[in-house]
Design a protein around this motif. Structure first.
Motif, PDB file in Angstrom:
ATOM      1  N   ALA A  39       0.836  -1.201   0.000  1.00 18.51           N
ATOM      2  CA  ALA A  39       0.000   0.000   0.000  1.00 18.51           C
ATOM      3  C   ALA A  39       0.867   1.246   0.000  1.00 18.51           C
ATOM      4  O   ALA A  39       1.999   1.242   0.482  1.00 18.51           O
ATOM      5  N   VAL A  40       0.285   2.327  -0.534  1.00 23.03           N
ATOM      6  CA  VAL A  40       0.958   3.619  -0.569  1.00 23.03           C
ATOM      7  C   VAL A  40      -0.042   4.698  -0.154  1.00 23.03           C
ATOM      8  O   VAL A  40      -1.238   4.594  -0.452  1.00 23.03           O
ATOM      9  N   ALA A  41       0.422   5.708   0.561  1.00 21.25           N
ATOM     10  CA  ALA A  41      -0.420   6.844   0.958  1.00 21.25           C
ATOM     11  C   ALA A  41       0.382   8.118   0.774  1.00 21.25           C
ATOM     12  O   ALA A  41       1.545   8.209   1.198  1.00 21.25           O
ATOM     13  N   PHE A  42      -0.238   9.124   0.150  1.00 21.65           N
ATOM     14  CA  PHE A  42       0.447  10.385  -0.146  1.00 21.65           C
ATOM     15  C   PHE A  42       0.313  11.352   1.024  1.00 21.65           C
ATOM     16  O   PHE A  42      -0.788  11.614   1.513  1.00 21.65           O
ATOM     17  N   LEU A  43       1.456  11.904   1.434  1.00 23.06           N
ATOM     18  CA  LEU A  43       1.459  12.930   2.468  1.00 23.06           C
ATOM     19  C   LEU A  43       1.133  14.279   1.839  1.00 23.06           C
ATOM     20  O   LEU A  43       1.511  14.545   0.688  1.00 23.06           O
ATOM     21  N   PRO A  44       0.445  15.156   2.555  1.00 21.34           N
ATOM     22  CA  PRO A  44       0.081  16.460   1.974  1.00 21.34           C
ATOM     23  C   PRO A  44       1.297  17.363   1.814  1.00 21.34           C
ATOM     24  O   PRO A  44       2.342  17.162   2.438  1.00 21.34           O
ATOM     25  N   GLY A  45       1.144  18.372   0.966  1.00 29.50           N
ATOM     26  CA  GLY A  45       2.172  19.396   0.836  1.00 29.50           C
ATOM     27  C   GLY A  45       3.465  18.912   0.218  1.00 29.50           C
ATOM     28  O   GLY A  45       4.555  19.358   0.618  1.00 29.50           O
ATOM     29  N   ASN A  46       3.389  18.001  -0.753  1.00 29.48           N
ATOM     30  CA  ASN A  46       4.589  17.517  -1.448  1.00 29.48           C
ATOM     31  C   ASN A  46       5.636  16.959  -0.495  1.00 29.48           C
ATOM     32  O   ASN A  46       6.840  17.159  -0.677  1.00 29.48           O
ATOM     33  N   GLN A  47       5.147  16.239   0.534  1.00 30.83           N
ATOM     34  CA  GLN A  47       6.060  15.621   1.498  1.00 30.83           C
ATOM     35  C   GLN A  47       6.333  14.156   1.182  1.00 30.83           C
ATOM     36  O   GLN A  47       6.823  13.417   2.027  1.00 30.83           O
ATOM     37  N   GLY A  48       6.015  13.730  -0.036  1.00 33.25           N
ATOM     38  CA  GLY A  48       6.296  12.356  -0.408  1.00 33.25           C
ATOM     39  C   GLY A  48       5.170  11.422  -0.029  1.00 33.25           C
ATOM     40  O   GLY A  48       4.000  11.813   0.048  1.00 33.25           O
ATOM     41  N   MET A  49       5.517  10.182   0.222  1.00 34.51           N
ATOM     42  CA  MET A  49       4.507   9.165   0.493  1.00 34.51           C
ATOM     43  C   MET A  49       5.019   8.150   1.501  1.00 34.51           C
ATOM     44  O   MET A  49       6.229   8.020   1.728  1.00 34.51           O
ATOM     45  N   LEU A  50       4.068   7.445   2.109  1.00 36.43           N
ATOM     46  CA  LEU A  50       4.379   6.312   2.960  1.00 36.43           C
ATOM     47  C   LEU A  50       4.103   5.042   2.167  1.00 36.43           C
ATOM     48  O   LEU A  50       3.113   4.946   1.444  1.00 36.43           O
ATOM     49  N   ILE A  51       4.988   4.053   2.317  1.00 33.19           N
ATOM     50  CA  ILE A  51       4.842   2.768   1.634  1.00 33.19           C
ATOM     51  C   ILE A  51       4.876   1.663   2.679  1.00 33.19           C
ATOM     52  O   ILE A  51       5.784   1.611   3.517  1.00 33.19           O
ATOM     53  N   ALA A  52       3.882   0.775   2.632  1.00 35.35           N
ATOM     54  CA  ALA A  52       3.820  -0.370   3.533  1.00 35.35           C
ATOM     55  C   ALA A  52       4.343  -1.606   2.822  1.00 35.35           C
ATOM     56  O   ALA A  52       3.894  -1.934   1.722  1.00 35.35           O
ATOM     57  N   GLU A  53       5.296  -2.297   3.442  1.00 32.58           N
ATOM     58  CA  GLU A  53       5.756  -3.591   2.962  1.00 32.58           C
ATOM     59  C   GLU A  53       5.075  -4.682   3.786  1.00 32.58           C
ATOM     60  O   GLU A  53       5.001  -4.584   5.019  1.00 32.58           O
ATOM     61  N   ARG A  54       4.598  -5.712   3.106  1.00 34.67           N
ATOM     62  CA  ARG A  54       3.824  -6.743   3.802  1.00 34.67           C
ATOM     63  C   ARG A  54       4.598  -7.348   4.968  1.00 34.67           C
ATOM     64  O   ARG A  54       4.020  -7.730   5.991  1.00 34.67           O
ATOM     65  N   SER A  55       5.902  -7.418   4.849  1.00 35.66           N
ATOM     66  CA  SER A  55       6.727  -8.011   5.895  1.00 35.66           C
ATOM     67  C   SER A  55       6.759  -7.199   7.181  1.00 35.66           C
ATOM     68  O   SER A  55       7.294  -7.663   8.199  1.00 35.66           O
ATOM     69  N   GLY A  56       6.202  -5.971   7.165  1.00 32.74           N
ATOM     70  CA  GLY A  56       6.043  -5.232   8.412  1.00 32.74           C
ATOM     71  C   GLY A  56       6.729  -3.889   8.464  1.00 32.74           C
ATOM     72  O   GLY A  56       6.618  -3.181   9.473  1.00 32.74           O
TER      73      GLY A  56
END
Length: 370
Positions: A39-56
């Protein structure tokens, strides 16, 4: 090639003798070396994104730089389809910096279920603090299959959570269990008073809809403002549904698929069963659909009124067009890469961002040539 909803009337005419010059798809690989990113989620204000790896691992990515795993993420049970499964930002993220996670944990018997909670992301984007669990899928029944689980906030701030049936099909019809359901909560984890089963004896008040098998995607339709869901069937019968308040989506009573043995699904009464809802679209032959995203950006007008869904088995990105509650499959993209697609999201810049579910998983930026 266009493909219509099974059993529907032809919604329009495809002029086969009039050539259409389709724009070429562009693909930019932004990151590799991800461990089965989910999964990926975008942070506001051009702060990049968070990425979840299934392994934790939860990581921050920005401008080509991938962080070390963030601290403060709960330990996950990462077996088969279990692990760190989804990310959602609080609707008030700018004020409270709450990051919601869906993941799996196992009990002492080794049976697993999904868990949802949230923590506070620090300003350096290096850790979550004060992580709080708000819901555990009960009973825990899974050995690693059919866990779901996706997260989505609607425009009113309600949190929707998809839970798979844990490969225990009958529980999807049982209102005292959180397996095979779409859940609706307030952001703090409390149960909204207008949920459909709040006052029904023996039913869990968290439930919004039931009769789901293995939900793989949740997305907010930007035109109707309703929640849509993508779902694995058994052998065939993958579905797209609109999970409406209190409705029964049929599994395992109603399915367009068959059991993995090739025989009828135990307990199934056919594709259409009174008292159950039909999918808005289904695939008789399963592409093993995954995450989904609507497209409502002005960047690529050719993608106007589109829905994109990842495919695991067929290893492509399915492009569908949407007209109200009706869907037409238009084309398959990225199949030449030969990689399982786990998630797709529309970025704030109007590009599609795709995660490939591989041991050397990739983050891809997908667009069209101008």
């Amino acid at each position: 090639m266009f493909r219509l909803l099974h059993g529907s009337l032809l919604a329009g005419v495809l002029l086969m003798n009039c050539p259409v010059l389709a724009a070429k798809t562009t693909v930019e690989q932004l990151q590799n070396g991800l461990n089965h990113p989910w999964a990926v989620a975008f942070l506001p204000g051009n702060q990049g994104m968070l990425i979840a790896e299934r392994s934790g691992q939860l990581r921050h990515w920005q401008n080509g730089t991938l962080s070390e795993p963030l601290a403060g993420v709960p330990e996950v049970w990462a077996e088969r389809q279990g692990g760190l499964l989804d990310i959602a930002l609080s609707p008030d993220f700018v004020q409270n910096r709450h990051v919601y996670l869906s993941y799996t944990e196992a009990d002492s018997s080794g049976r697993a279920g999904a868990v949802v909670g949230y923590g506070t992301l620090n300003q350096e984007k290096s850790r979550l603090t004060d992580f709080k669990v708000i819901l555990r899928q009960e009973p825990k029944l899974s050995s690693g299959a059919n866990l779901g689980s996706r997260l989505l906030f609607d425009e009113k701030g309600y949190l929707y959570i998809s839970f798979g049936d844990n490969f225990q099909a009958a529980t999807a019809q049982q209102l005292n269990a959180l397996t095979g359901k779409i859940i609706r909560l307030n952001a703090d984890g409390s149960v909204p008073k207008d949920n459909p089963f709040v006052n029904q004896q023996g039913a869990r008040g968290e439930i919004w809809t039931y009769g789901m098998r293995n939900p793989q995607g949740l997305a907010l339709n930007p035109w109707t403002h309703e929640i849509w869901e993508s779902e694995h069937g058994p052998r065939g019968g993958d579905e797209v549904n609109i999970p409406r308040k209190g409705k029964n989506y049929g599994w395992p009573l109603a399915t367009w698929g068959v059991d993995y043995s090739g025989e009828k699904v135990p307990g199934s009464k056919g594709g259409t069963v009174p008292g159950t809802e039909q999918p808005v679209f289904y695939w008789k032959v399963s592409p093993a659909i995954s995450g989904m995203a609507f497209y409502n950006s002005q960047r690529f007008p050719q993608w106007k009124d589109s829905l994109f869904i990842g495919s695991l088995k067929e290893k492509n990105l399915i492009h569908l067009t949407v007209n109200g509650d009706r869907i037409v499959e238009k084309e398959r993209l990225l199949g030449d890469r030969g990689e399982r697609i786990r998630d797709v999201r529309t970025g704030p810049d109007g590009y599609l961002y795709v995660l490939t579910d591989e041991s050397d998983g990739k983050l891809l930026k997908v667009g069209l040539e101008k």
